[in-house]
Scaffold this motif. Structure first.
Motif, mmCIF file in Angstrom:
data_model
loop_
_atom_site.group_PDB
_atom_site.id
_atom_site.type_symbol
_atom_site.label_atom_id
_atom_site.label_comp_id
_atom_site.label_asym_id
_atom_site.label_seq_id
_atom_site.Cartn_x
_atom_site.Cartn_y
_atom_site.Cartn_z
ATOM 1 N N ARG A 306 0.817 -1.211 0.000
ATOM 2 C CA ARG A 306 0.000 0.000 0.000
ATOM 3 C C ARG A 306 0.856 1.269 0.000
ATOM 4 N NH1 ARG A 306 -3.202 -3.604 3.616
ATOM 5 N NH2 ARG A 306 -4.839 -4.401 2.227
ATOM 6 N N VAL A 307 2.132 1.132 0.357
ATOM 7 C CA VAL A 307 3.060 2.252 0.267
ATOM 8 C C VAL A 307 3.589 2.405 -1.153
ATOM 9 C CG1 VAL A 307 5.339 3.110 1.016
ATOM 10 C CG2 VAL A 307 3.762 2.119 2.690
ATOM 11 N N VAL A 308 3.939 1.291 -1.802
ATOM 12 C CA VAL A 308 4.656 1.371 -3.074
ATOM 13 C C VAL A 308 3.768 1.214 -4.312
ATOM 14 C CG1 VAL A 308 6.831 0.628 -2.052
ATOM 15 C CG2 VAL A 308 5.282 -1.086 -3.010
ATOM 16 N N MET A 309 2.590 0.629 -4.176
ATOM 17 C CA MET A 309 1.702 0.443 -5.328
ATOM 18 C C MET A 309 0.246 0.626 -4.899
ATOM 19 S SD MET A 309 2.662 -3.660 -5.710
ATOM 20 C CE MET A 309 1.484 -3.999 -6.993
ATOM 21 N N PRO A 310 -0.085 1.788 -4.315
ATOM 22 C CA PRO A 310 -1.405 1.975 -3.700
ATOM 23 C C PRO A 310 -2.568 1.850 -4.673
ATOM 24 C CG PRO A 310 -0.230 4.064 -3.870
ATOM 25 C CD PRO A 310 0.753 2.995 -4.203
ATOM 26 N N THR A 311 -2.433 2.389 -5.864
ATOM 27 C CA THR A 311 -3.568 2.353 -6.797
ATOM 28 C C THR A 311 -3.807 0.959 -7.357
ATOM 29 O OG1 THR A 311 -2.110 3.000 -8.630
ATOM 30 C CG2 THR A 311 -3.237 4.767 -7.431
ATOM 31 N N GLN A 312 -2.717 0.181 -7.502
ATOM 32 C CA GLN A 312 -2.856 -1.158 -8.084
ATOM 33 C C GLN A 312 -3.528 -2.143 -7.144
ATOM 34 O OE1 GLN A 312 -0.109 0.799 -8.030
ATOM 35 N NE2 GLN A 312 1.412 0.137 -9.555
ATOM 36 N N ILE A 313 -3.468 -1.903 -5.854
ATOM 37 C CA ILE A 313 -3.998 -2.903 -4.920
ATOM 38 C C ILE A 313 -5.114 -2.343 -4.037
ATOM 39 C CG2 ILE A 313 -1.944 -4.375 -4.894
ATOM 40 C CD1 ILE A 313 -2.403 -2.142 -1.964
ATOM 41 N N VAL A 320 -4.265 -10.926 -1.076
ATOM 42 C CA VAL A 320 -4.164 -10.624 -2.508
ATOM 43 C C VAL A 320 -3.171 -9.476 -2.745
ATOM 44 C CG1 VAL A 320 -5.418 -9.858 -4.560
ATOM 45 C CG2 VAL A 320 -6.473 -11.484 -2.977
ATOM 46 N N ALA A 321 -3.213 -8.468 -1.890
ATOM 47 C CA ALA A 321 -2.260 -7.362 -2.023
ATOM 48 C C ALA A 321 -0.830 -7.850 -1.866
ATOM 49 C CB ALA A 321 -2.570 -6.284 -0.994
ATOM 50 N N ALA A 322 -0.614 -8.739 -0.901
ATOM 51 C CA ALA A 322 0.726 -9.293 -0.686
ATOM 52 C C ALA A 322 1.176 -10.104 -1.891
ATOM 53 C CB ALA A 322 0.735 -10.156 0.571
ATOM 54 N N GLU A 323 0.268 -10.869 -2.473
ATOM 55 C CA GLU A 323 0.604 -11.665 -3.657
ATOM 56 C C GLU A 323 0.961 -10.761 -4.838
ATOM 57 O OE1 GLU A 323 -2.114 -15.649 -2.743
ATOM 58 O OE2 GLU A 323 -2.934 -14.002 -3.940
ATOM 59 N N GLU A 327 4.453 -10.513 -6.928
ATOM 60 C CA GLU A 327 4.437 -10.605 -8.394
ATOM 61 C C GLU A 327 5.210 -9.456 -9.032
ATOM 62 O OE1 GLU A 327 0.362 -10.749 -9.581
ATOM 63 O OE2 GLU A 327 0.014 -12.733 -8.678
ATOM 64 N N GLN A 328 5.080 -8.257 -8.466
ATOM 65 C CA GLN A 328 5.827 -7.125 -9.021
ATOM 66 C C GLN A 328 7.320 -7.278 -8.778
ATOM 67 O OE1 GLN A 328 4.754 -4.595 -11.029
ATOM 68 N NE2 GLN A 328 6.955 -4.204 -11.200
ATOM 69 N N LEU A 329 7.707 -7.833 -7.638
ATOM 70 C CA LEU A 329 9.123 -8.110 -7.406
ATOM 71 C C LEU A 329 9.659 -9.105 -8.429
ATOM 72 C CD1 LEU A 329 9.172 -8.332 -3.505
ATOM 73 C CD2 LEU A 329 10.378 -6.634 -4.888
ATOM 74 N N LYS A 330 8.849 -10.099 -8.795
ATOM 75 C CA LYS A 330 9.249 -11.045 -9.843
ATOM 76 C C LYS A 330 9.473 -10.318 -11.159
ATOM 77 C CE LYS A 330 6.845 -15.137 -8.010
ATOM 78 N NZ LYS A 330 5.712 -16.080 -8.228
ATOM 79 N N LYS A 331 8.591 -9.355 -11.469
ATOM 80 C CA LYS A 331 8.748 -8.583 -12.708
ATOM 81 C C LYS A 331 10.030 -7.760 -12.675
ATOM 82 C CE LYS A 331 3.783 -8.280 -13.687
ATOM 83 N NZ LYS A 331 2.607 -7.373 -13.783
ATOM 84 N N PHE A 332 10.328 -7.180 -11.522
ATOM 85 C CA PHE A 332 11.584 -6.440 -11.393
ATOM 86 C C PHE A 332 12.774 -7.351 -11.687
ATOM 87 C CE2 PHE A 332 9.855 -3.125 -8.135
ATOM 88 C CZ PHE A 332 9.359 -2.355 -9.178
ATOM 89 N N LEU A 333 12.745 -8.553 -11.141
ATOM 90 C CA LEU A 333 13.837 -9.497 -11.376
ATOM 91 C C LEU A 333 13.934 -9.844 -12.857
ATOM 92 C CD1 LEU A 333 16.079 -11.379 -10.436
ATOM 93 C CD2 LEU A 333 14.332 -13.064 -9.807
ATOM 94 N N GLU A 334 12.805 -10.070 -13.498
ATOM 95 C CA GLU A 334 12.799 -10.432 -14.912
ATOM 96 C C GLU A 334 13.337 -9.307 -15.788
ATOM 97 O OE1 GLU A 334 8.743 -11.483 -15.493
ATOM 98 O OE2 GLU A 334 8.933 -13.433 -14.460
ATOM 99 N N MET A 335 13.025 -8.052 -15.436
ATOM 100 C CA MET A 335 13.486 -6.931 -16.263
ATOM 101 C C MET A 335 14.931 -6.536 -15.945
ATOM 102 S SD MET A 335 11.552 -3.547 -14.673
ATOM 103 C CE MET A 335 9.921 -4.242 -14.858
ATOM 104 N N SER A 336 15.504 -7.120 -14.899
ATOM 105 C CA SER A 336 16.845 -6.733 -14.455
ATOM 106 C C SER A 336 17.955 -7.189 -15.391
ATOM 107 C CB SER A 336 17.113 -7.307 -13.063
ATOM 108 O OG SER A 336 17.274 -8.726 -13.127
#
Length: 387
Positions: A306-313, A320-323, A327-336
């Motif tokens: 809720r601090v880092v992606m408030p509108t998305q969750i 569900v918010a935790a999941e 998922e966004q951390l996984k995307k960060f890893l994939e784009m790294s």
């Protein structure tokens, strides 16, 4: 509320070009006459130690440079740096570079005490030791070493040894984002993900979580999260680099006062046995560990979400918010651009039992701070998940 003891630097400067403009004046504030700069060959090739040296010399401070630091610095390297500082009677120690250089500098700052080798002080209570003034100037936005009172070095047998005492907390941290502009993308990504892990594990620590570190962790994660894609897409974005660097320092302040946990416990054997850089190793195991922790930590991950992606969750349940957060951390890893399967890094299934055994038997202290209990079978399953 739990009892809290909280430590941080006495002086933090976050300003563009601050090393060149302010280092010499800061040294004179500490009445320095002879400084040693602890760094590595790569930083020397970039000329950053020359900039630091000129700033000090312009202020009338003599300078010697030790640029032999390597990743996971062996005790022998740290001893060599101490010998140089003693020979030149240095009264100021400056760590310039990544975590290894700053960790080395922390121990060199103890050299006025009566010991011949770092081996002699590994198991001592250092609370009565003298410490020289110590400056830390990070060149990566990741380790947070400039704000921590732990130094991790490598013994002859390859094991990691830690000196952990507020005595070695740097007096001054200089956060100069210009020093991070030349970082390759893979190092930028790995160190940033490392810093995010510091924030998340600090916020969810079972044993030392506290309101001060929570605030530092949440703000640090927000700064890192909001600028991660910017620094990958445009490495010369100085504003984004500065945000990342300060976010990393806030992460360091948070985790050294609240502890890291199982992500670090599972990453250390990967670094030691397979020479995977620390930040990359943390990035490899973070998402499966966080997913494993959901039964105990979903509400805390949701708070961070809720601090880092408030509108998305918005309007989502904690789970569900935790999941979505993971998922966004996984995307960060994939784009790294980092490899994120163990098999891609020459780690095979037959290696996993030994790795898991090391986690449980050597890094139990990090499992103890994890929000969910973790068994040998759990560790094995997590490694297999990312094979």
């Amino acid at each position: 509320m739990i009892g809290i003891e909280f430590y941080t630097n006495g002086h933090i400067i976050s300003e563009t070009d601050s090393m060149r403009q302010k280092l010499g004046a800061l040294a004179k504030q500490y009445c320095a006459t002879s400084a040693i700069i602890i760094t590595d060959a790569g930083i020397s090739q970039l000329g950053y130690d020359d900039i630091a040296q000129r700033s000090l010399q312009d202020a009338g401070v003599q300078v010697v440079i030790f640029n032999e630091v390597v990743a996971d610095p062996p005790i022998e390297v740290v001893n060599n740096a101490i010998e140089l500082a003693r020979a030149n009677q240095c009264d100021l120690v400056i760590g310039l570079g990544g975590g290894s250089s700053i960790d080395t500098a922390k121990i060199v700052a103890l050299y006025p005490n009566d010991f011949e080798s770092v081996n002699d002080i590994l198991d001592l209570d250092l609370s009565d030791f003298k410490k020289l003034p110590l400056f830390a100037i990070p060149t990566t936005a990741g380790t947070g070493a400039e704000a921590t009172f732990v130094s991790v070095i490598t013994a002859k047998d390859g094991s990691k040894k830690a000196i952990y005492t507020p005595k070695i907390l740097p007096d001054v941290a200089i956060l100069d984002a210009t020093l991070t502009l030349k970082l390759p993308q893979h190092i930028t990504a790995a160190t940033a993900l490392d810093a995010m892990v510091h924030c998340i594990e600090a916020y969810t620590s079972r044993t030392k979580k506290n309101p001060i570190s929570d605030a530092m962790a949440a703000k640090g994660l927000q700064m890192l999260w909001n600028n991660f894609e910017r620094v990958l897409e445009q490495g010369d974005d100085l504003e984004a680099r500065a945000e990342m660097l300060l976010g990393s320092t806030l992460a360091g302040i948070a985790f050294v006062n609240s502890s890291v946990a199982a992500v670090h416990g599972l990453s250390y054997p990967l670094s030691i046995n397979f020479h995977i850089p620390h930040g990359h190793a943390n990035a490899l195991v973070m998402c499966p560990v966080f997913t494993f922790n959901l039964p105990e930590a979903a509400s805390m991950y949701a708070e961070l979400a809720r601090v880092v992606m408030p509108t998305q969750i918005s309007n989502m349940t904690d789970l569900v918010a935790a999941e979505r957060f993971i998922e966004q951390l996984k995307k960060f890893l994939e784009m790294s651009g980092l490899k994120y399967r163990l098999s891609e890094l020459d780690i095979m299934e037959e290696d996993i039992p030994d790795l898991a055994d090391i986690v449980i038997n050597t890094y139990a202290r990090l499992i103890a701070t994890n929000p969910r209990d973790m068994t040998l079978g759990d560790v094995t399953a997590i490694y297999k998940e990312i094979l």
